[in-house]
Enzyme design. Structure first.
Site, PDB file in Angstrom:
ATOM      1  N   ARG A 179       0.850  -1.206   0.000  1.00 43.39           N
ATOM      2  CA  ARG A 179       0.000   0.000   0.000  1.00 43.39           C
ATOM      3  C   ARG A 179       0.870   1.234   0.000  1.00 43.39           C
ATOM      4  NH1 ARG A 179      -5.387  -1.287   1.062  1.00 43.39           N
ATOM      5  NH2 ARG A 179      -5.432  -3.544   1.265  1.00 43.39           N
ATOM      6  N   ILE A 180       0.405   2.232  -0.728  1.00 38.14           N
ATOM      7  CA  ILE A 180       1.159   3.481  -0.814  1.00 38.14           C
ATOM      8  C   ILE A 180       0.898   4.290   0.457  1.00 38.14           C
ATOM      9  CG2 ILE A 180       1.343   5.639  -2.104  1.00 38.14           C
ATOM     10  CD1 ILE A 180       0.399   3.936  -4.580  1.00 38.14           C
ATOM     11  N   HIS A 217      12.949  -2.068  -3.127  1.00 40.31           N
ATOM     12  CA  HIS A 217      12.229  -2.198  -4.400  1.00 40.31           C
ATOM     13  C   HIS A 217      13.018  -3.136  -5.318  1.00 40.31           C
ATOM     14  CE1 HIS A 217       9.588  -1.085  -7.669  1.00 40.31           C
ATOM     15  NE2 HIS A 217      10.661  -1.016  -8.438  1.00 40.31           N
ATOM     16  N   ASP A 238       9.431   8.842  -0.026  1.00 41.53           N
ATOM     17  CA  ASP A 238       8.895  10.204  -0.063  1.00 41.53           C
ATOM     18  C   ASP A 238       7.467  10.151  -0.615  1.00 41.53           C
ATOM     19  OD1 ASP A 238       9.106   9.933  -2.775  1.00 41.53           O
ATOM     20  OD2 ASP A 238      10.694  11.432  -3.031  1.00 41.53           O
ATOM     21  N   GLY A 297       6.301  10.369  -3.519  1.00 48.18           N
ATOM     22  CA  GLY A 297       6.094   9.688  -4.799  1.00 48.18           C
ATOM     23  C   GLY A 297       6.108   8.172  -4.626  1.00 48.18           C
TER      24      GLY A 297
END
Ligand code: GRF
Length: 199
Positions: A88-89, A106, A138, A140
């Site tokens: 989840r962002i 990542h 961050d 983004g």
């Protein structure tokens, strides 16, 4: 530590802790997926771990869930939020509360192939090397300052699965080493640039 999946990165961190290679403690493991592997791995090793429902959205926490996550992390007095396959962002309020204190791994050499299934993106593109990246989070998606990277080759005949497995082996070395450098206070951040970790 926050995760949604198998928990292989958690296991690598827990092993590094047990081996005395990581000057840190796991204060809390949270997952947005009930029964996620990461919760099982944490529980059997005796770390506090629990499922916290993510709320009504598919790709982010809703407001109530974000408050619950923040509350749990504050209560556990965490210094660093380590994302390991947390699907989840994390957004404004959460990142403001833990500004500069959230890291992620990542499965590509950022800034190439941000987003989902990065190993498959790399394979489909035809790059000869890909790898993994540890970075600060961050606002983004996969855009924050890079702390460390490991490259792995893409081999003739690779499938998405074989390439992903090779990247995950690299992740299991890179993430504990990067977090150890942060815990020792070695990693310095100036704007987008970081220093202090060579991995
Ligand atoms: C890792 O491959 C990582 O790159 C990505 O999610 C995966 C998590 O795997 N962000 P695991 O749950 O740590 O096994």
């Amino acid at each position: 530590m926050l995760g949604s999946g198998k928990g292989s990165n958690f296991v690598a961190l827990a092993d590094a802790l047990a081996a005395g290679q990581l000057p840190a403690e796991v204060a809390l493991v949270l997952s947005d997926v009930e029964g996620a592997g990461i919760l099982g791995h944490a529980s059997v090793r005796g770390f506090p771990a629990r499922y916290l429902p993510p709320g009504k959205f598919r790709t982010k926490l809703d407001e109530a869930a974000e408050a619950a996550y923040l509350g749990a992390l504050r209560e556990a007095q965490v210094d660093l939020v380590v994302l390991a396959g947390f699907m989840r962002i994390l957004k404004g309020e959460f990142l403001r509360a833990f500004e500069g204190r959230v890291v992620n791994i990542h499965p590509s050499l950022l800034p190439s192939f941000p987003g989902l299934a990065a190993w498959k993106q790399a394979l489909d593109y035809g790059v000869k090397f890909t790898g993994c990246t540890v970075h600060y989070v961050d606002q983004g998606v996969d855009t924050g300052p890079i702390i460390g990277q490991r490259a792995v080759p893409v081999l003739d005949g690779d499938t998405a699965e074989s390439l992903h497995a090779r990247i995950q082996l690299a992740e299991r070395e890179l993430y504990p080493a990067a977090i150890a450098a942060i815990a020792r206070g070695d990693v310095k951040v100036r704007g987008r640039l970081t220093s202090g970790f060579a991995g």
